[in-house]
Design a protein around this motif. Structure first.
Motif, short mmCIF file in Angstrom:
data_model
loop_
_atom_site.label_atom_id
_atom_site.label_comp_id
_atom_site.label_asym_id
_atom_site.label_seq_id
_atom_site.Cartn_x
_atom_site.Cartn_y
_atom_site.Cartn_z
N ASN A 134 -81.14 11.48 21.62
CA ASN A 134 -81.23 11.64 23.07
C ASN A 134 -80.81 13.03 23.52
N PRO B 86 -82.59 16.43 22.93
CA PRO B 86 -83.69 17.21 22.35
C PRO B 86 -83.32 18.65 22.06
N ARG C 114 -81.29 18.61 18.87
CA ARG C 114 -82.15 18.17 17.77
C ARG C 114 -83.07 19.32 17.35
N ALA C 115 -83.59 20.04 18.33
CA ALA C 115 -84.46 21.17 18.02
C ALA C 115 -83.68 22.27 17.29
#
Length: 227
Positions: free
Chosen positions: A193, A195, A198-199
């Motif tokens: 949740n 992004p 995570r990127a």
């Protein structure tokens, strides 16, 4: 280190920095922390092995250079003996053949020839000295032969060390990749949740692929007609 191994090491170094920048996401005893510590340990090990491998490369180069010098030193001791034997042929029939200088021979052949000469030289020692060779010419030949023989092992040892380092690198990269895959699975869940993070993680943990070779252009119908 192979290019593929270097690309993996670069990924390890990036995820190491990511873990330092996001330390709160790697709490002690967590799966991601345990595996990140494994990756960091492999980075340290790979750096050390890289230094050892470079040292082995330098040692191998120096060893081959030393071997070449030892060979030249042996040649310098053998050539006067062969040259003098040719002059002695008129008085000692067949002596030229006994002390024929080996041309274009391998290192082993050169050493074996020197050893053979050392066995028969004492019989003719006084004669060679009478023809102008130094009183210690046999000792000098023996020393040069011994030094040349001793130089054989140094390049082999250096090469063996490089082979061992290469094997260690491969095993270290394998362990690091296992830890990275485990860590990646956890981080994908952790950042499901988020992004942005995570990127950032995906960018840090991504292992670059080997560059693809350009394919030759497909012939056009016009090219076929020209042929």
């Amino acid at each position: 280190m192979k290019d593929s191994e270097r690309r993996r090491l670069e990924a390890f170094e990036r995820v190491k920095q990511f873990s330092l920048d996001n330390a709160a996401d790697f709490p002690n005893l967590s799966i991601q922390k345990i595996n990140m510590d494994k990756i960091i340990a492999e980075v340290t090990l790979l750096d050390d092995i890289g230094v050892d491998q470079s040292a082995s490369d330098a040692a191998a180069g120096a060893a081959f250079e030393s071997k070449g010098t030892a060979r030249e030193n042996l040649v310098e001791e053998m050539e006067p003996i062969a040259r003098t034997a040719r002059m002695m042929e008129y008085e000692f029939d067949g002596i030229t053949e006994l002390f024929s200088f080996p041309k274009n021979k391998t290192d082993v052949d050169m050493l074996n020839t020197a050893r053979a000469w050392l066995l028969i030289l004492p019989t003719h020692e006084g004669d060679f000295i009478n023809y102008g060779l130094a009183n210690d010419f046999i000792d000098r030949l023996s020393d040069a032969a011994n030094a040349f023989e001793a130089s054989f092992t140094a390049p082999v040892t250096a090469i063996d060390n490089r082979v061992a380092a290469t094997a260690e690198i491969g095993e270290s990269v394998r362990r690091g990749m296992i830890a990275l895959r485990i860590c990646d699975a956890v981080m994908q869940n952790l950042y499901a949740n988020n992004p942005g993070k995570r990127a950032a993680w995906n960018s840090a943990s991504h292992v670059e692929r080997a560059p693809q070779k350009a394919k030759p252009p497909t012939p056009t119908p016009d090219d076929d007609n020209d042929a």
